[in-house]
Design a protein around this motif. Structure first.
Motif, PDB file in Angstrom:
ATOM      1  N   ALA A 161       0.814  -1.217   0.000  1.00  0.00           N
ATOM      2  CA  ALA A 161       0.000   0.000   0.000  1.00  0.00           C
ATOM      3  C   ALA A 161       0.850   1.271   0.000  1.00  0.00           C
ATOM      4  CB  ALA A 161      -0.932  -0.002   1.212  1.00  0.00           C
ATOM      5  N   ASN A 162       1.967   1.254   0.706  1.00  0.00           N
ATOM      6  CA  ASN A 162       2.784   2.467   0.810  1.00  0.00           C
ATOM      7  C   ASN A 162       4.150   2.311   0.146  1.00  0.00           C
ATOM      8  OD1 ASN A 162       0.894   4.010   2.405  1.00  0.00           O
ATOM      9  ND2 ASN A 162       1.374   2.623   4.101  1.00  0.00           N
ATOM     10  N   TRP A 163       4.266   1.357  -0.756  1.00  0.00           N
ATOM     11  CA  TRP A 163       5.538   1.156  -1.455  1.00  0.00           C
ATOM     12  C   TRP A 163       5.708   2.176  -2.577  1.00  0.00           C
ATOM     13  CZ3 TRP A 163       8.281  -4.046  -2.253  1.00  0.00           C
ATOM     14  CH2 TRP A 163       8.222  -4.815  -1.097  1.00  0.00           C
ATOM     15  N   PRO A 164       6.943   2.594  -2.864  1.00  0.00           N
ATOM     16  CA  PRO A 164       7.178   3.403  -4.063  1.00  0.00           C
ATOM     17  C   PRO A 164       6.738   2.624  -5.309  1.00  0.00           C
ATOM     18  CG  PRO A 164       9.112   3.428  -2.633  1.00  0.00           C
ATOM     19  CD  PRO A 164       8.179   2.398  -2.070  1.00  0.00           C
ATOM     20  N   ALA A 165       6.146   3.313  -6.251  1.00  0.00           N
ATOM     21  CA  ALA A 165       5.577   2.635  -7.416  1.00  0.00           C
ATOM     22  C   ALA A 165       6.627   1.863  -8.208  1.00  0.00           C
ATOM     23  CB  ALA A 165       4.893   3.664  -8.322  1.00  0.00           C
ATOM     24  N   ASP A 166       7.842   2.418  -8.335  1.00  0.00           N
ATOM     25  CA  ASP A 166       8.854   1.733  -9.144  1.00  0.00           C
ATOM     26  C   ASP A 166       9.358   0.463  -8.472  1.00  0.00           C
ATOM     27  OD1 ASP A 166      10.078   3.180  -7.126  1.00  0.00           O
ATOM     28  OD2 ASP A 166      11.759   3.854  -8.367  1.00  0.00           O
ATOM     29  N   LEU A 167       9.421   0.452  -7.121  1.00  0.00           N
ATOM     30  CA  LEU A 167       9.847  -0.754  -6.426  1.00  0.00           C
ATOM     31  C   LEU A 167       8.760  -1.820  -6.491  1.00  0.00           C
ATOM     32  CD1 LEU A 167      11.872  -2.311  -4.750  1.00  0.00           C
ATOM     33  CD2 LEU A 167      11.002  -1.164  -2.702  1.00  0.00           C
ATOM     34  N   ALA A 168       7.514  -1.406  -6.322  1.00  0.00           N
ATOM     35  CA  ALA A 168       6.406  -2.363  -6.437  1.00  0.00           C
ATOM     36  C   ALA A 168       6.377  -2.986  -7.824  1.00  0.00           C
ATOM     37  CB  ALA A 168       5.082  -1.656  -6.147  1.00  0.00           C
ATOM     38  N   ALA A 169       6.665  -2.178  -8.850  1.00  0.00           N
ATOM     39  CA  ALA A 169       6.690  -2.698 -10.213  1.00  0.00           C
ATOM     40  C   ALA A 169       7.833  -3.689 -10.406  1.00  0.00           C
ATOM     41  CB  ALA A 169       6.818  -1.550 -11.212  1.00  0.00           C
ATOM     42  N   ALA A 170       8.957  -3.434  -9.750  1.00  0.00           N
ATOM     43  CA  ALA A 170      10.118  -4.319  -9.889  1.00  0.00           C
ATOM     44  C   ALA A 170       9.861  -5.688  -9.268  1.00  0.00           C
ATOM     45  CB  ALA A 170      11.345  -3.675  -9.253  1.00  0.00           C
ATOM     46  N   VAL A 171       9.065  -5.721  -8.196  1.00  0.00           N
ATOM     47  CA  VAL A 171       8.765  -6.989  -7.521  1.00  0.00           C
ATOM     48  C   VAL A 171       7.645  -7.735  -8.239  1.00  0.00           C
ATOM     49  CG1 VAL A 171       7.896  -7.983  -5.363  1.00  0.00           C
ATOM     50  CG2 VAL A 171       9.594  -6.159  -5.301  1.00  0.00           C
ATOM     51  N   THR A 172       6.789  -7.016  -8.960  1.00  0.00           N
ATOM     52  CA  THR A 172       5.632  -7.582  -9.684  1.00  0.00           C
ATOM     53  C   THR A 172       4.859  -8.565  -8.803  1.00  0.00           C
ATOM     54  OG1 THR A 172       6.973  -9.340 -10.696  1.00  0.00           O
ATOM     55  CG2 THR A 172       6.754  -7.301 -11.932  1.00  0.00           C
ATOM     56  N   LEU A 173       4.430  -8.080  -7.648  1.00  0.00           N
ATOM     57  CA  LEU A 173       3.803  -8.937  -6.645  1.00  0.00           C
ATOM     58  C   LEU A 173       2.444  -9.485  -7.090  1.00  0.00           C
ATOM     59  CD1 LEU A 173       4.211  -9.823  -3.585  1.00  0.00           C
ATOM     60  CD2 LEU A 173       2.564  -8.014  -3.060  1.00  0.00           C
ATOM     61  N   LYS A 174       2.256 -10.794  -6.907  1.00  0.00           N
ATOM     62  CA  LYS A 174       0.947 -11.431  -6.971  1.00  0.00           C
ATOM     63  C   LYS A 174       0.545 -11.721  -5.531  1.00  0.00           C
ATOM     64  CE  LYS A 174       1.544 -11.741 -11.446  1.00  0.00           C
ATOM     65  NZ  LYS A 174       0.878 -10.787 -12.356  1.00  0.00           N
ATOM     66  N   TRP A 175      -0.671 -11.389  -5.142  1.00  0.00           N
ATOM     67  CA  TRP A 175      -1.018 -11.580  -3.744  1.00  0.00           C
ATOM     68  C   TRP A 175      -2.448 -12.060  -3.576  1.00  0.00           C
ATOM     69  CZ3 TRP A 175      -4.923  -8.321  -1.892  1.00  0.00           C
ATOM     70  CH2 TRP A 175      -5.148  -7.156  -2.620  1.00  0.00           C
ATOM     71  N   LYS A 176      -2.663 -12.700  -2.418  1.00  0.00           N
ATOM     72  CA  LYS A 176      -3.985 -13.233  -2.086  1.00  0.00           C
ATOM     73  C   LYS A 176      -4.155 -13.178  -0.576  1.00  0.00           C
ATOM     74  CE  LYS A 176      -7.793 -15.727  -3.012  1.00  0.00           C
ATOM     75  NZ  LYS A 176      -8.884 -15.282  -3.900  1.00  0.00           N
ATOM     76  N   ILE A 177      -5.262 -12.575  -0.125  1.00  0.00           N
ATOM     77  CA  ILE A 177      -5.603 -12.577   1.291  1.00  0.00           C
ATOM     78  C   ILE A 177      -6.528 -13.753   1.539  1.00  0.00           C
ATOM     79  CG2 ILE A 177      -6.679 -11.327   3.186  1.00  0.00           C
ATOM     80  CD1 ILE A 177      -5.949  -8.724   1.794  1.00  0.00           C
ATOM     81  N   VAL A 178      -6.118 -14.651   2.434  1.00  0.00           N
ATOM     82  CA  VAL A 178      -6.899 -15.854   2.724  1.00  0.00           C
ATOM     83  C   VAL A 178      -7.164 -15.933   4.218  1.00  0.00           C
ATOM     84  CG1 VAL A 178      -5.949 -17.099   0.747  1.00  0.00           C
ATOM     85  CG2 VAL A 178      -4.826 -17.267   2.976  1.00  0.00           C
TER      86      VAL A 178
END
Length: 520
Positions: free
Chosen positions: A100-117
């Motif tokens: 939620a509060n990550w810099p956009a370029d770092l979030a893009a570099a990680v290309t996170l897939k996520w799931k809340i279960v």
């Protein structure tokens, strides 16, 4: 019996190394340019030490490595793995998504897939929400081929790790052998910072893999494949190469920590300000009772908030390779660019075309004279640039202080040789012997640590037994990591009642460390 140890610190510009005897006396140091691969620079540094001292490879028992590779990968947004995150938290945490509060370029570099279960625990270890196996397996299957590593983070998993461990097995069933980070093994309190640290840890798998492989290859090439190899952590202690491969995020911040420890060791001073000048940056920190002063604030790594304990460091874009340019009015502009490990080819004193702080120092005849050319740059321009750099250092030293009481400044790092023995606002500047390799010496003298951080329901009738049990658990973890049991001591103990939680909830934390045992 192997009696010598080698400490190596791989920086952005130089790779520093030092060899110490059994009494921790520095016998020799080496400084070579860092190479694109870890192998070349480390091998050259070790070869230099062995050649200069005549010490046989068989007499080396320990080799310790400090590296900034993981820090640089996050800061530069390079070579990060694609991560899949499973948040075991039920519906309660859906309002704050991961990153939620990550810099956009770092979030893009990680290309996170996520799931809340569903999942997670109450503060006392009771189940918050039960896991739904089919839901988790389906989410993981959907990621096949789209991720390189997985992070699992459950609510209060640091109190009860059972759900995270169970999910780990399901992931392996679905995806086969893939790097998995379980958050209870990394962070402590603070759910989102622990989740952030877990994602970063998962993303750094390739970077630390290359570092460890390069280190191992360099040791083998120099006849040191028999030694115990250890990696520096951000708290100044050591961990095995295997542990570093699993927890690369714990290496972040080890560079400044090693320099602070090395400065204290070399100078004999317990309370001082340390200025570590390398090829790219000048890191300013403070020693308190011989240990690096820890930051009281949450630590941001590349713009991401985590819950690590790290030294309180002010980093300035000032180093031997810092590029000096002129603005439209002809006034000097200091950095922030640096030629880094290309100093010996791009700086003017080595025949290059880029004006660096090393060139400015050479023109003014200040500090160490290196290179074989004299830069054709006006002295007045160089003097203005150098005064600007000194003013930045003085401001940084003033910012790191917590009181007006005078403290000595210890200058370390190869780049500090460019500066005079004075810094405005200080009454004493110390440049100890072997100052250029303080970082390598700092990692060489590191101990092995163990830590326990738990929330327990503390009852008065079992208080002492509970504390003793957790203390013994921390000591055992240090011994398993290679510490001599007879030298393990408690460094930190926290016993904090959590008034906002019911049931006499208390946070207990033990940090212990002991001397590393070398291999015979």
């Amino acid at each position: 019996m192997s009696t010598y140890r080698i400490g190596i610190d791989v920086g952005g510009t130089n790779t520093d190394a030092a060899i110490l005897n059994e009494s921790l006396t520095c016998i020799a140091t080496a400084k070579v340019p860092t190479t694109d691969d870890v192998f070349g620079g480390v091998r050259a540094a070790i070869d230099h030490l062995l050649s200069e001292t005549g010490i046989a490879a068989r007499d080396i028992g320990l080799a310790m490595l400090g590296t900034t590779h993981c820090t640089n990968a996050i800061v530069e947004r390079k070579r990060l793995l694609r991560v899949g995150l499973l948040r075991l938290a039920g519906p309660a945490s859906a309002s704050v998504p991961p990153l939620a509060n990550w810099p956009a370029d770092l979030a893009a570099a990680v290309t996170l897939k996520w799931k809340i279960v569903g999942g997670g625990y109450e503060y006392d270890g009771r189940i918050l929400t039960r896991l739904v196996e089919d839901e988790i397996r389906a989410a993981v299957r959907d990621w096949r081929g789209r991720i390189d590593a997985v992070a699992v983070c459950g609510v209060f998993s640091n109190i009860n790790s059972e759900q995270e461990c169970l999910v780990e097995q399901w992931i392996l069933d679905e995806l086969g052998p893939i790097p998995i980070t379980l958050s209870h093994r990394i962070g402590s309190l603070g759910f989102l910072p622990r989740e952030n640290a877990s994602i970063l840890n998962a993303a750094l798998g390739d970077v630390i893999g290359d570092v460890i492989s390069g280190f191992a290859n360099a040791l083998k090439a120099t006849g040191l494949d028999h030694v115990r190899a250890m990696i520096g952590q951000n708290d100044g202690t050591l961990m095995s190469a295997e542990a570093a491969r699993a927890f690369p995020v714990l290496t972040i911040g080890c560079g400044p920590t090693n320099s602070l420890k090395g400065a204290a060791f070399l100078s004999g001073r317990k309370d001082a300000i340390v200025v570590d000048v390398g090829g790219t940056t000048a890191d300013i920190g403070m020693l308190s009772k011989g240990f690096p002063r820890q930051s009281a604030l949450a630590v941001d790594i590349g713009g991401v908030r985590t819950n690590f304990r790290m030294p309180d460091i002010i980093s300035l874009a000032v180093g031997g390779g810092t590029v000096i340019t002129a603005d439209s009015k002809g006034e000097p502009v200091i950095g922030p660019q640096s030629v880094g490990y290309r100093l010996t080819s791009e700086a003017m004193v080595f025949g290059g075309k880029t004006l660096t702080l090393t060139d400015v120092s050479s023109v003014l005849g200040v500090g160490l004279s290196i290179g074989n050319r004299f830069p054709d740059v006006p002295t007045s321009f160089c003097r203005a640039a150098f005064e600007s750099v000194l003013k930045r250092l003085a401001t940084g030293v003033d910012r790191i202080k917590t009181s007006a009481a005078p403290l000595p400044v210890i200058l370390v790092g190869g780049g500090s040789a460019l500066f005079p023995d004075r810094i405005d606002g200080t009454d004493e500047v110390i440049r100890p012997a072997n100052f250029g390799a303080a970082n390598a010496i700092g990692v060489a003298i590191g101990d092995v640590s163990g830590e326990v951080d738990r929330i327990v329901a503390m009852r008065d009738d079992v208080r002492e037994q509970t504390l003793a049990s957790l203390r013994d658990e921390a000591i055992q973890s240090a011994v398993l990591a290679g510490a001599d049991p007879s030298t393990v001591e408690v460094l930190e103990q926290e016993d904090v009642p959590l008034s906002y939680l019911p049931g006499n909830a208390t946070r207990i934390r033990f940090k212990v460390a002991g001397r590393l045992i070398s291999r015979a």
